[in-house]
Write a protein that holds these residues in place. Sequence first.
Motif, PDB file in Angstrom:
ATOM      1  N   SER A  68      18.843 117.417   6.172  1.00  0.00           N
ATOM      2  CA  SER A  68      18.034 118.578   6.532  1.00  0.00           C
ATOM      3  C   SER A  68      18.698 119.864   6.061  1.00  0.00           C
ATOM      4  O   SER A  68      18.025 120.789   5.580  1.00  0.00           O
ATOM      5  CB  SER A  68      17.816 118.613   8.052  1.00  0.00           C
ATOM      6  N   PHE A 108      11.306 117.441   8.087  1.00  0.00           N
ATOM      7  CA  PHE A 108      11.591 116.539   9.204  1.00  0.00           C
ATOM      8  C   PHE A 108      12.416 115.370   8.693  1.00  0.00           C
ATOM      9  O   PHE A 108      11.966 114.605   7.837  1.00  0.00           O
ATOM     10  CB  PHE A 108      10.287 116.017   9.816  1.00  0.00           C
ATOM     11  N   VAL A 150       8.720 123.429   6.140  1.00  0.00           N
ATOM     12  CA  VAL A 150       9.441 122.848   7.274  1.00  0.00           C
ATOM     13  C   VAL A 150       9.691 121.372   6.968  1.00  0.00           C
ATOM     14  O   VAL A 150       8.799 120.672   6.470  1.00  0.00           O
ATOM     15  CB  VAL A 150       8.644 123.001   8.581  1.00  0.00           C
ATOM     16  N   PRO A 189      20.978 115.325   9.963  1.00  0.00           N
ATOM     17  CA  PRO A 189      21.187 116.771   9.863  1.00  0.00           C
ATOM     18  C   PRO A 189      21.777 117.209   8.526  1.00  0.00           C
ATOM     19  O   PRO A 189      21.537 118.329   8.078  1.00  0.00           O
ATOM     20  CB  PRO A 189      22.136 117.085  11.025  1.00  0.00           C
ATOM     21  N   ALA A 194      12.852 125.843   7.505  1.00  0.00           N
ATOM     22  CA  ALA A 194      13.388 125.402   8.793  1.00  0.00           C
ATOM     23  C   ALA A 194      13.280 123.892   8.911  1.00  0.00           C
ATOM     24  O   ALA A 194      12.500 123.241   8.207  1.00  0.00           O
ATOM     25  CB  ALA A 194      12.624 126.071   9.937  1.00  0.00           C
ATOM     26  N   SER A 195      14.074 123.337   9.826  1.00  0.00           N
ATOM     27  CA  SER A 195      13.925 121.951  10.229  1.00  0.00           C
ATOM     28  C   SER A 195      12.869 121.874  11.326  1.00  0.00           C
ATOM     29  O   SER A 195      12.729 122.794  12.141  1.00  0.00           O
ATOM     30  CB  SER A 195      15.252 121.382  10.740  1.00  0.00           C
ATOM     31  N   TYR A 196      12.159 120.761  11.382  1.00  0.00           N
ATOM     32  CA  TYR A 196      11.070 120.616  12.336  1.00  0.00           C
ATOM     33  C   TYR A 196      11.597 120.579  13.772  1.00  0.00           C
ATOM     34  O   TYR A 196      12.602 119.939  14.074  1.00  0.00           O
ATOM     35  CB  TYR A 196      10.287 119.332  12.058  1.00  0.00           C
ATOM     36  N   SER A 197      10.912 121.293  14.642  1.00  0.00           N
ATOM     37  CA  SER A 197      11.150 121.199  16.082  1.00  0.00           C
ATOM     38  C   SER A 197       9.801 120.966  16.745  1.00  0.00           C
ATOM     39  O   SER A 197       8.762 121.446  16.261  1.00  0.00           O
ATOM     40  CB  SER A 197      11.790 122.479  16.627  1.00  0.00           C
ATOM     41  N   ASP A 198       9.804 120.216  17.822  1.00  0.00           N
ATOM     42  CA  ASP A 198       8.554 119.849  18.489  1.00  0.00           C
ATOM     43  C   ASP A 198       7.919 121.094  19.087  1.00  0.00           C
ATOM     44  O   ASP A 198       8.345 121.588  20.124  1.00  0.00           O
ATOM     45  CB  ASP A 198       8.827 118.805  19.572  1.00  0.00           C
ATOM     46  N   SER A 199       6.916 121.621  18.413  1.00  0.00           N
ATOM     47  CA  SER A 199       6.270 122.854  18.858  1.00  0.00           C
ATOM     48  C   SER A 199       4.772 122.746  18.602  1.00  0.00           C
ATOM     49  O   SER A 199       4.269 121.722  18.153  1.00  0.00           O
ATOM     50  CB  SER A 199       6.853 124.062  18.109  1.00  0.00           C
ATOM     51  N   LYS A 248       0.062 117.083  13.062  1.00  0.00           N
ATOM     52  CA  LYS A 248       0.410 118.495  12.899  1.00  0.00           C
ATOM     53  C   LYS A 248      -0.422 119.235  11.858  1.00  0.00           C
ATOM     54  O   LYS A 248      -0.305 120.454  11.737  1.00  0.00           O
ATOM     55  CB  LYS A 248       1.893 118.609  12.540  1.00  0.00           C
TER      56      LYS A 248
END
Length: 307
Positions: A175, A168, A166, A172, A185-190, A213
């Motif tokens: 990325s 960050f 992943v 875009p 994947a690109s990082y998403s706040d999860s 993280k």
Amino acid sequence: MHQERLQVTAARSVTWTRHHLPPVQAHELLVRTIAGAISIGAELPQVRGDDPTDPAPVYPKETGYESYATVIAVGNQVTRFQVGDRLLAFYGHQDIALVDEAKAIPVPNGVSAKLALLNILSCDAAKGVRKLVPKPTDSVLVTGMGVIGLLAVFYLRHFYHVDRIVVFDPDPVRSSLALSLGAHASYSDSDESFTHALECSARQDAFALLQEKLVPHGQLCILSDGNHETLSLTPAFYEKELRLVGSSDGWDYQEHAAWFFKTAPHVPHLEQLFEKTVSARDLVECFDRLLTDAPPLKVLVLYPSVD
């Protein structure tokens, strides 16, 4: 024989200077440059004169460290190269140079100048990844999709075959390029956490995110140069008992090249890391523009051919 060499003569000032080359020694190669590269993250702070790792710069300074060249003469004890061979060396922005045979990296026929030059920074990125020794089933978060970050993704995917990578980066486009080089994947706040992390942005907010993280006892490697922001440990580093390692330069440029030149030609997106091409004649003007404009990922420098 005379050599043209690009030097930083003062902060924000670069110029071509002329130097006399001594005769070729027994284990040396005389080479003529075909192409070089501008490494944005390393070279621009030196040209600006604001590199925090060099607080009292002394001029003149040499420029560059990635050179792709052809051999035009060899010393009488050279055994690995002959006239006409192509190679990589570390002398930077110079039209001709003397290179120690032991430090030259042979380049196979059919390899493009772009791919040849990327072997050097690819080896630097690989050294950091190798310190983590990730398994294919591990999860890795990488911050900063500059050239080092993108090449770290490439090595994670194509050498260690890590599936969950992943990335960050606020850009875009970068990325997206990381995804084409093997990121998942690109990082998403999860709530997802990661077993390994690579810091390639030289930004404190990204470094703090990695510490947040990582799983307890997770591993974090700093691959970025210390020439932007100061990176600081957060409470998460101590609470999770994380492991932190640094990395600089390559692990073994010769051995890495043997793998890289077999793998890289089958990963066409790698050449997209060069977002700009200039003639060596225009390097001074190019550096002037880079000091004020948004910089590309990497610049390919082409030298005039000599028949």
